[in-house]
Write an enzyme that holds these catalytic residues in place. Structure first.
Site, mmCIF file in Angstrom:
data_model
loop_
_atom_site.group_PDB
_atom_site.id
_atom_site.type_symbol
_atom_site.label_atom_id
_atom_site.label_comp_id
_atom_site.label_asym_id
_atom_site.label_seq_id
_atom_site.Cartn_x
_atom_site.Cartn_y
_atom_site.Cartn_z
ATOM 1 N N SER A 20 8.712 -0.046 4.422
ATOM 2 C CA SER A 20 8.698 -1.772 4.574
ATOM 3 C C SER A 20 8.404 -2.420 3.213
ATOM 4 O O SER A 20 7.965 -3.840 3.146
ATOM 5 C CB SER A 20 8.536 -2.886 5.968
ATOM 6 O OG SER A 20 9.019 -2.740 6.450
ATOM 7 N N GLY A 25 0.300 -1.875 -4.348
ATOM 8 C CA GLY A 25 -0.327 -0.604 -4.781
ATOM 9 C C GLY A 25 -0.494 0.848 -4.391
ATOM 10 O O GLY A 25 -0.930 1.821 -5.094
ATOM 11 N N ALA A 28 4.678 4.518 -4.176
ATOM 12 C CA ALA A 28 5.779 5.039 -3.079
ATOM 13 C C ALA A 28 6.088 4.611 -2.081
ATOM 14 O O ALA A 28 7.442 3.998 -2.162
ATOM 15 C CB ALA A 28 5.672 6.889 -2.420
ATOM 16 N N GLU A 175 -11.842 2.885 3.961
ATOM 17 C CA GLU A 175 -10.475 3.526 3.487
ATOM 18 C C GLU A 175 -10.615 4.612 4.510
ATOM 19 O O GLU A 175 -9.710 5.002 4.265
ATOM 20 C CB GLU A 175 -9.828 3.009 2.532
ATOM 21 C CG GLU A 175 -9.862 2.046 1.806
ATOM 22 C CD GLU A 175 -8.778 1.117 2.431
ATOM 23 O OE1 GLU A 175 -7.223 2.336 2.555
ATOM 24 O OE2 GLU A 175 -8.360 -0.098 3.024
ATOM 25 N N HIS A 251 -6.452 5.492 -3.013
ATOM 26 C CA HIS A 251 -7.640 6.484 -2.200
ATOM 27 C C HIS A 251 -8.242 6.852 -4.003
ATOM 28 O O HIS A 251 -6.203 8.413 -4.030
ATOM 29 C CB HIS A 251 -7.139 6.801 -0.730
ATOM 30 C CG HIS A 251 -6.848 5.515 -0.648
ATOM 31 N ND1 HIS A 251 -5.705 6.236 0.814
ATOM 32 C CD2 HIS A 251 -7.214 4.323 0.234
ATOM 33 C CE1 HIS A 251 -5.765 5.022 1.593
ATOM 34 N NE2 HIS A 251 -6.659 4.097 0.988
ATOM 35 N N CYS A 372 -3.621 12.926 3.254
ATOM 36 C CA CYS A 372 -3.165 11.372 4.558
ATOM 37 C C CYS A 372 -3.165 11.648 5.591
ATOM 38 O O CYS A 372 -3.663 11.041 6.723
ATOM 39 C CB CYS A 372 -2.040 10.497 4.119
ATOM 40 S SG CYS A 372 -2.517 9.848 1.708
#
Length: 449
Positions: A20, A25, A28, A175, A251, A372
């Protein structure tokens, strides 16, 4: 010294995995907006990587997905009636809000929390602080469930300490482990906890990006260090280069990765590379183990190619002293500069001497690579024994979870499908069964609207 190993706990992709374009930032995520996703394939790709690492002898755990769409969030925003009516209203009046409440982004457990091993903390327990992820609405609703899942996975207070998330305001934007790593001679020794931040929230004179947000603050990292009882002389802070944030490096784990005595990073990753190196070496002290800074020059690999390939969103896995494997996504093979660099890296005399490639295209298309997908937790033998055993990967769990995915997941999903009440029911049915498989107790009960 206690013998310890670093475990990886990967997020299991949820049934509503979709594209979505929610993450401003994240290049991808924005580039693949509105493309059809394949939740079944995504979950299986993740499970394949988990099983492969377990077969290599590493401790590999699984963290359960969250229930989505998240009906309580939609109700808080004024949508009313039955769950089906809530979905209908949200789809008609605010489809992007519905998309946010349906995101399967909890799959990226590098953002789930910051974890400090017992050798680093004042009370000798492993400490967990769920990340508030306040910069993105779809992620800011995760931390309560994340905390419940972590507590069900690491459920012995003798060994594990669980903190609530930091206040959900930009000043303490957190984060999680995507901006945190740890260096150590051996996993069972006290290590250096290395926090990377995008900006100092309370000091406007310090640099910050101008195009994309700096999601993680210095103040958040300092707060987590205090909560975990870390030693000041073994805690290092470094600022991410604002220019690479504006280039799509949202990140630190998109531009750098560390493990034991190796820090692998791009030349442009940090605002002050020399200070970062000096601070780490000062904290490293007089250890007999050599520390390796592996800096990738821009002349060999551009920041743009780093973002496209996710070269640094990789896993560094230690088999022994100076024997590391780097786990990278298949996209690294598609960019000659990146693949050539990797081959020269493992052929050299440094600590990284093997490369493993895995197909994670479903995750990569939403901006998440191998790093990730995993949360690292250092465990000694007693702590390992105290982990919920039903969350640890083995042949039986791998087969069971693949069968569970085949039974409950769709193989195609687009944004308009998120309004389908059947998708919510499918998700709830799947998670009810998963609760039994992984012995998670009542972690999902409070989510039901």
């Amino acid at each position: 010294m206690n013998k310890a190993n670093e475990a990886n706990f990967d997020g299991l992709v949820g049934p509503t995995h979709n594209y979505s374009g929610l993450s401003f930032g994240n290049v991808a995520s924005l580039n693949n907006v509105d493309q059809p996703s394949n939740p079944k394939e995504a979950a299986k790709q993740g499970l394949t990587k988990m099983k492969a690492l377990a077969d290599m002898g590493f401790i590999q755990g699984v963290l359960a997905p969250h229930e989505r769409p998240h009906i309580p969030s939609l109700r808080r925003l004024g949508f009313t009636g039955s769950d089906a009516k809530v979905l209908e209203q949200a789809a008609k009046q605010a489809p992007k809000i519905l998309a946010a409440a349906s995101s399967a982004s909890c799959m990226w457990t590098a953002n789930a929390a910051t974890v400090s091993p017992s050798t680093d903390t004042q009370d000798g327990r492993i400490h967990f602080t769920p990340a508030n992820l306040v910069n993105k609405f779809h992620r800011s609703i995760e931390h309560e469930t994340t905390g419940a899942i972590l507590a069900a996975t690491f459920n012995n207070p003798e060994f594990f300490a669980h903190h609530p998330a930091l206040p959900s305001v930009d000043h303490f934007g957190d984060e999680g482990a995507a901006n945190h790593t740890r260096f150590c001679p051996e996993y069972g020794e006290q290590g250096i906890e290395f926090f990377v931040y995008g900006m100092a929230a309370f000091d406007a004179s310090m640099p910050r990006p101008s195009q994309f947000p700096a999601r993680h603050t210095l103040e958040a990292s300092q707060a987590v260090a205090r909560l975990h009882g870390l030693s000041e002389n073994k805690t290092v802070y470094a600022q991410q280069n604002p220019q690479v944030i504006d280039a799509g490096v949202f990140h630190n784990d998109v531009i750098a990765v560390g493990n034991r005595n190796a820090h692998f990073y791009h030349q442009e990753a940090f605002l002050n590379t020399e200070k970062m190196q000096q601070d780490i070496l000062s904290a490293w002290g007089n250890s007999a183990e050599k520390f390796h800074f592996i800096e990738v020059p821009s002349a060999l690999v551009s920041v743009e190619d780093c973002v496209k390939s996710y070269l640094f969103n990789s896993q560094l896995l230690s088999h022994g002293a100076n024997d590391m494997t780097i786990v990278v996504p298949g996209e690294c093979q598609n960019i000659p500069a990146v693949w050539n660099y990797l081959n020269s890296l493992v052929a050299g005399n440094g600590p990284i001497n093997a490369v493993k490639v895995y197909d994670l295209k479903q995750s990569m298309s939403n901006g998440g690579g191998p790093a990730c997908l995993r949360l690292r937790v250092v465990l000694n033998s007693a702590e390992h024994a105290a982990v919920n055993p039903h969350c640890l990967m083995n042949d039986t769990l791998y087969m069971t979870l693949n069968q569970w995915v085949d039974k409950h997941y769709r193989d195609r999903l687009i944004e308009k499908d998120l309004a389908d009440p059947l998708l919510l029911m499918e998700s709830r049915t799947a998670l009810d069964e998963l609760t039994q498989i992984m012995q998670l107790g009542s972690v999902y009960d409070f989510q039901k609207g």
